[in-house]
Scaffold this active site. Structure first.
Site, PDB file in Angstrom:
ATOM      1  N   CYS A  99     -20.449   6.927 -19.170  1.00 60.01           N
ATOM      2  CA  CYS A  99     -21.451   5.884 -18.957  1.00 60.01           C
ATOM      3  C   CYS A  99     -22.828   6.518 -19.197  1.00 60.01           C
ATOM      4  O   CYS A  99     -22.957   7.741 -19.273  1.00 60.01           O
ATOM      5  CB  CYS A  99     -21.350   5.317 -17.541  1.00 60.01           C
ATOM      6  N   CYS A 118     -15.715   5.499 -18.291  1.00 60.91           N
ATOM      7  CA  CYS A 118     -16.236   6.810 -17.922  1.00 60.91           C
ATOM      8  C   CYS A 118     -15.354   7.396 -16.818  1.00 60.91           C
ATOM      9  O   CYS A 118     -14.567   6.689 -16.188  1.00 60.91           O
ATOM     10  CB  CYS A 118     -17.680   6.627 -17.429  1.00 60.91           C
ATOM     11  N   ASP A 167     -11.914   1.811 -41.146  1.00 62.33           N
ATOM     12  CA  ASP A 167     -11.957   2.679 -39.971  1.00 62.33           C
ATOM     13  C   ASP A 167     -13.044   3.733 -40.175  1.00 62.33           C
ATOM     14  O   ASP A 167     -13.404   4.050 -41.304  1.00 62.33           O
ATOM     15  CB  ASP A 167     -10.595   3.352 -39.769  1.00 62.33           C
ATOM     16  N   GLU A 168     -13.550   4.270 -39.083  1.00 65.76           N
ATOM     17  CA  GLU A 168     -14.611   5.284 -39.114  1.00 65.76           C
ATOM     18  C   GLU A 168     -15.833   4.755 -39.866  1.00 65.76           C
ATOM     19  O   GLU A 168     -16.461   5.448 -40.668  1.00 65.76           O
ATOM     20  CB  GLU A 168     -14.113   6.598 -39.720  1.00 65.76           C
TER      21      GLU A 168
END
Length: 198
Positions: free
Chosen positions: A182, A145, A87-88
């Protein structure tokens, strides 16, 4: 044959949720997984992967100085591992991504890395850039978005909600600091970096 996968997205798309579910699927079938996360991201507590929907799991941490190949090889010494989850992954160094590729190629263990593709300035993280170059397969984890379009960018905002366009690439924060947008709304929020100097 094992592969290196890069599952990427912007903030708040559910990357950690997808990672935790995939690990659960392996464990439910009696297979062990090995979870790793960046030491720099302590939002869920050090050595813990957690999702915004409330699920979590313990994980070993890596720093930029760690040899992740050696960490994984040592874990394999304690017993078989069906899959490694990272993760990350944007916080991996390029060298560490190459080390993950060695895990796949030399140890024949699949590695699924989850991370951000770009930072708040629209620039690739070094770890993400190397994953995009080396991954056998890439998958986009999608979010939306405010307008309903697919979010591909992220802004960093101040306490008043204004976009911040300068500063260090890494600043740990969550929903109060980062917003996924977006490209069109990211350009509007950041002052259209592509038009600067024209």
């Amino acid at each position: 044959m094992a592969k290196l996968y890069f599952n990427y997205s912007t903030m708040n798309a559910g990357k950690s949720t997808v990672l935790l579910q995939a690990s659960h699927n392996y464990r439910e079938r009696g297979m062990q997984t090995y979870l790793m996360t960046a030491a720099i991201d302590g939002r869920a507590g050090t050595g813990r992967i957690a999702s915004r929907i409330g699920i979590g799991a313990e994980a070993d941490i890596f720093t930029p100085r760690d040899d992740v190949f050696a960490m994984i090889r040592d874990r394999l010494g304690a017993g078989p591992v069906a899959c490694v989850f990272v993760d990350e992954a944007q916080f991996l160094s390029p060298e560490q991504v190459w080390q993950l590729a060695r895990v796949v190629d030399d140890l024949d263990v699949p590695v699924l890395a989850y991370g951000l593709r770009v930072d708040f300035q629209g620039k690739l993280f070094p770890g993400s850039a190397t994953l995009l170059a080396l991954a056998d397969e890439m998958r986009e984890v999608r979010t939306i978005c405010k307008c309903g379009r697919k979010a591909t960018m992220v802004i960093r905002q101040d306490a008043s909600g204004r976009a911040i366009t300068e500063g260090a690439q890494v600043q740990i924060g969550g929903n109060e600091t980062y917003v996924s947008l977006c490209r069109k709304h990211w350009r509007e929020a950041t002052g259209d970096p592509g038009a600067k100097g024209h």
